[in-house]
Design a protein around this motif. Structure first.
Motif, mmCIF file in Angstrom:
data_model
loop_
_atom_site.group_PDB
_atom_site.id
_atom_site.type_symbol
_atom_site.label_atom_id
_atom_site.label_comp_id
_atom_site.label_asym_id
_atom_site.label_seq_id
_atom_site.Cartn_x
_atom_site.Cartn_y
_atom_site.Cartn_z
ATOM 1 N N THR A 4 46.959 -9.665 -49.557
ATOM 2 C CA THR A 4 46.474 -8.857 -48.429
ATOM 3 C C THR A 4 45.037 -8.396 -48.628
ATOM 4 O O THR A 4 44.217 -8.544 -47.732
ATOM 5 C CB THR A 4 47.413 -7.667 -48.174
ATOM 6 N N LYS A 7 42.784 -11.270 -48.000
ATOM 7 C CA LYS A 7 42.731 -11.599 -46.581
ATOM 8 C C LYS A 7 41.832 -10.608 -45.832
ATOM 9 O O LYS A 7 41.027 -10.994 -44.978
ATOM 10 C CB LYS A 7 44.137 -11.574 -45.989
ATOM 11 N N ILE A 8 41.967 -9.346 -46.177
ATOM 12 C CA ILE A 8 41.128 -8.324 -45.541
ATOM 13 C C ILE A 8 39.662 -8.559 -45.863
ATOM 14 O O ILE A 8 38.784 -8.433 -45.001
ATOM 15 C CB ILE A 8 41.574 -6.904 -45.971
ATOM 16 N N TRP A 60 38.273 -11.428 -46.537
ATOM 17 C CA TRP A 60 37.876 -12.627 -45.781
ATOM 18 C C TRP A 60 37.625 -12.275 -44.320
ATOM 19 O O TRP A 60 36.667 -12.751 -43.712
ATOM 20 C CB TRP A 60 38.950 -13.685 -45.946
ATOM 21 N N ILE A 61 38.466 -11.396 -43.777
ATOM 22 C CA ILE A 61 38.270 -10.944 -42.395
ATOM 23 C C ILE A 61 36.933 -10.211 -42.286
ATOM 24 O O ILE A 61 36.119 -10.469 -41.395
ATOM 25 C CB ILE A 61 39.417 -10.009 -41.955
ATOM 26 N N ARG A 121 33.849 -12.578 -42.500
ATOM 27 C CA ARG A 121 33.604 -13.343 -41.276
ATOM 28 C C ARG A 121 33.004 -12.466 -40.185
ATOM 29 O O ARG A 121 32.094 -12.872 -39.466
ATOM 30 C CB ARG A 121 34.895 -13.998 -40.782
ATOM 31 N N ILE A 122 33.520 -11.239 -40.082
ATOM 32 C CA ILE A 122 32.993 -10.336 -39.056
ATOM 33 C C ILE A 122 31.543 -9.976 -39.368
ATOM 34 O O ILE A 122 30.686 -9.957 -38.470
ATOM 35 C CB ILE A 122 33.872 -9.067 -38.941
ATOM 36 N N ILE A 148 29.319 -11.725 -41.119
ATOM 37 C CA ILE A 148 28.461 -12.889 -40.868
ATOM 38 C C ILE A 148 28.259 -13.078 -39.366
ATOM 39 O O ILE A 148 27.137 -13.344 -38.907
ATOM 40 C CB ILE A 148 29.061 -14.171 -41.489
ATOM 41 N N ALA A 149 29.339 -12.919 -38.597
ATOM 42 C CA ALA A 149 29.231 -13.077 -37.145
ATOM 43 C C ALA A 149 28.297 -12.022 -36.550
ATOM 44 O O ALA A 149 27.483 -12.323 -35.670
ATOM 45 C CB ALA A 149 30.616 -12.985 -36.499
ATOM 46 N N MET A 180 24.678 -12.997 -37.458
ATOM 47 C CA MET A 180 24.159 -14.169 -36.766
ATOM 48 C C MET A 180 24.198 -14.035 -35.254
ATOM 49 O O MET A 180 23.502 -14.768 -34.551
ATOM 50 C CB MET A 180 24.963 -15.412 -37.164
ATOM 51 N N GLY A 181 25.000 -13.115 -34.759
ATOM 52 C CA GLY A 181 25.223 -13.064 -33.312
ATOM 53 C C GLY A 181 24.128 -12.332 -32.561
ATOM 54 O O GLY A 181 24.398 -11.381 -31.836
ATOM 55 N N THR A 229 25.738 -13.496 -26.521
ATOM 56 C CA THR A 229 26.984 -12.786 -26.783
ATOM 57 C C THR A 229 27.953 -12.896 -25.623
ATOM 58 O O THR A 229 29.057 -12.375 -25.678
ATOM 59 C CB THR A 229 26.709 -11.307 -27.091
ATOM 60 N N ASP A 247 29.981 -8.191 -22.608
ATOM 61 C CA ASP A 247 29.074 -8.600 -23.673
ATOM 62 C C ASP A 247 29.667 -8.134 -24.991
ATOM 63 O O ASP A 247 29.695 -6.934 -25.277
ATOM 64 C CB ASP A 247 27.698 -7.969 -23.437
ATOM 65 N N ALA A 279 38.619 -12.037 -36.141
ATOM 66 C CA ALA A 279 37.552 -12.509 -37.031
ATOM 67 C C ALA A 279 37.337 -14.008 -36.853
ATOM 68 O O ALA A 279 36.199 -14.493 -36.850
ATOM 69 C CB ALA A 279 37.900 -12.184 -38.479
ATOM 70 N N PHE A 308 33.814 -15.630 -35.655
ATOM 71 C CA PHE A 308 33.137 -16.617 -36.500
ATOM 72 C C PHE A 308 32.903 -17.915 -35.732
ATOM 73 O O PHE A 308 31.822 -18.509 -35.791
ATOM 74 C CB PHE A 308 33.979 -16.883 -37.750
ATOM 75 N N LYS A 362 32.593 -18.245 -32.514
ATOM 76 C CA LYS A 362 31.626 -18.047 -31.432
ATOM 77 C C LYS A 362 30.220 -17.842 -31.983
ATOM 78 O O LYS A 362 29.271 -18.530 -31.579
ATOM 79 C CB LYS A 362 32.054 -16.840 -30.594
ATOM 80 N N PHE A 363 30.064 -16.855 -32.890
ATOM 81 C CA PHE A 363 28.720 -16.428 -33.281
ATOM 82 C C PHE A 363 28.138 -17.192 -34.455
ATOM 83 O O PHE A 363 26.938 -17.092 -34.715
ATOM 84 C CB PHE A 363 28.727 -14.928 -33.587
ATOM 85 N N VAL A 364 28.969 -17.946 -35.166
ATOM 86 C CA VAL A 364 28.437 -18.722 -36.282
ATOM 87 C C VAL A 364 28.458 -20.210 -35.927
ATOM 88 O O VAL A 364 27.410 -20.842 -35.802
ATOM 89 C CB VAL A 364 29.242 -18.449 -37.568
ATOM 90 N N GLN A 416 27.282 -21.047 -32.115
ATOM 91 C CA GLN A 416 25.874 -20.682 -31.964
ATOM 92 C C GLN A 416 24.982 -21.639 -32.760
ATOM 93 O O GLN A 416 23.905 -22.037 -32.290
ATOM 94 C CB GLN A 416 25.656 -19.250 -32.418
#
Lengths: 39, 392
Positions: free
Chosen positions: A10, A13-14, A16-17, A20-21, A23-24, A27-28, A32, B8, B190, B194, B196-198, B201
């Protein structure tokens, strides 16, 4: 070994979650919106 | 804070509303206050995104459908269903073709409201509900359950389209009931972020030119554009499903490895699953059964072909009220009919066990998957290529 793996599953996994968030979010900077919105 | 009328995800609105909703629903648990809490959340989201007119329209529309459920007798409910259907059709045309009524200011306002509430998807849910009311399968539905069904904030922007039968009566799940549930919901969100934005994109920035490139690059761009489209759309669905998990609301899956579909029939069982399920329930099956009942002399293959044609022409028009999308629907209908006929011929020639062996051939699968991928990619390019924008 198995109880340790089960215990760690767990948190890993947390992590990893969260990764990803993060990094997103980093990069985002553009686009959007989703393409299918407003359809 | 709110960028226009479209959701958004880079802004805190959606995430803030989601967090507040999850906390509130966890506090109220399974009590009847749960539905009121959800209703208030959905209403607040509509208000913030599209203004008070957006919320008011949603409430009035839900109330009219609730009246159709609760009115005694048959005449008034049917009149309300007809009236709601007519209003739905008019709003749909306005949503898709506001250019036809540009002289009126109220048209622009209404169009913005419809855009904010993701009206294309509201329209499909409304059709589900109207059919259920007509067939007497919406007994016990209240204005609140109808409102929450038509305007779920976490499915507002682009679906999924939940069937009424799957929604009502819905045994509520516990929102964020345990660590595994929360982790599962966050994992799905998540994954969507990932994608969408990685991934999507990166593809967009590196490879896509909006079909401005010519020559050999166009061939490449068509392929990669399909991949980008899948990542973008499925990312949104992942976020919707993850949010639904946290909220304790059953949210249907929308994608199941569609890029590896071996034929167009399998593709439509895996791509935008909630839409294809809607088409099957409300267009394909009723058309097929209607033909078989009223014209028993017509064989199953012909009946199926007609049903595919009707269903996918309408599917094309739902995507866009234009010649371009009508042709797109026709292209997919033709492919589905062709695939169905091919399957029928194979079954007749090879028998069931022979067909199973034939389909088990790995090289055949590779070729079939490649051809299906190309078909979908090029049909997608057909509707998006700027050179074909004259097809209105």
């Amino acid at each position: 070994m198995r109880p340790i793996a089960d215990t760690l599953r767990t948190p890993i996994k947390i992590a990893w979650i969260a990764l990803r968030i993060l990094i997103a979010c980093w990069m985002g900077k553009r686009g959007t919106y989703f393409f299918y919105q407003g359809f | 804070m709110v960028q226009g009328y479209l959701l958004d995800l880079g802004q805190p609105l959606f995430w803030g509303v989601l967090a507040i909703a999850v906390i509130s629903l966890t506090i109220v648990g399974r009590s009847s206050a749960r539905f009121w809490m959800l209703g208030c959340t959905n209403a607040a989201f509509l208000w913030i995104l599209g203004g008070w007119k957006c919320m008011a329209l949603a409430v009035v529309f839900s109330a009219s459908l609730a009246a159709a459920v609760w009115c005694p007798g048959r005449r008034w409910p049917r009149a309300l269903v007809f009236g709601a259907s007519a209003a739905l059709a008019l709003m749909f045309v306005l949503h898709k073709r506001a250019d036809l009524l540009t002289g009126f200011l109220w048209v622009r306002d209404l169009r913005m409201v419809l855009l904010a509430m993701g009206f294309s998807y509201v329209a499909l849910r409304s059709i589900e509900l109207l059919r259920a009311i007509w067939e007497g399968k919406a007994q016990g539905a209240t204005g609140l359950t109808i409102f929450n069904y038509l305007f779920p904030f976490h499915m507002l922007a682009a679906g999924p389209i939940q069937a009424w039968d799957a929604y009502d009566p819905q045994e509520p799940l516990d929102p964020a009931s345990s660590v595994p549930v929360v982790v599962s919901g966050l994992d799905r969100i998540a994954r969507g972020l990932f994608k969408k934005f990685v991934l999507a994109q990166a593809i967009e920035v590196i490879f896509l030119t909006g079909f401005q490139a010519k020559g050999w690059y166009l061939l490449w761009e068509v392929q990669i554009h399909y991949l980008w489209f899948f990542l973008d759309f499925s990312a949104y669905s992942d976020i919707a499903v993850g949010a639904g998990t946290l909220l304790g609301i059953r949210t249907p899956e929308n994608f199941q490895k569609p890029l590896s579909a071996r034929n167009i029939i399998v593709f439509w069982e895996r791509w935008h699953i909630s839409l294809s399920a809607f088409i099957r329930r409300n267009l394909f099956t009723p058309t097929l059964l209607g033909i078989m009942r009223n014209h028993p002399g017509i064989g199953p293959l012909t009946s199926g072909s007609i049903a595919f044609a009707v269903a996918f022409l309408l599917c094309g028009l739902w995507h866009g009220l234009s010649l371009r999308f009508l042709i797109w629907g026709l292209i997919h209908a033709t492919a589905l009919i062709g695939c169905n006929i091919y399957r029928y011929i194979l079954l007749n020639r090879l028998g069931r066990s022979g067909l199973t062996s034939y389909l088990a051939n790995p090289w055949l699968r590779v070729v079939a998957t490649f051809l299906t991928f190309q078909f979908v990619a090029w049909s997608l390019a057909f509707v998006l290529h700027p050179a074909l924008s004259f097809l209105r």
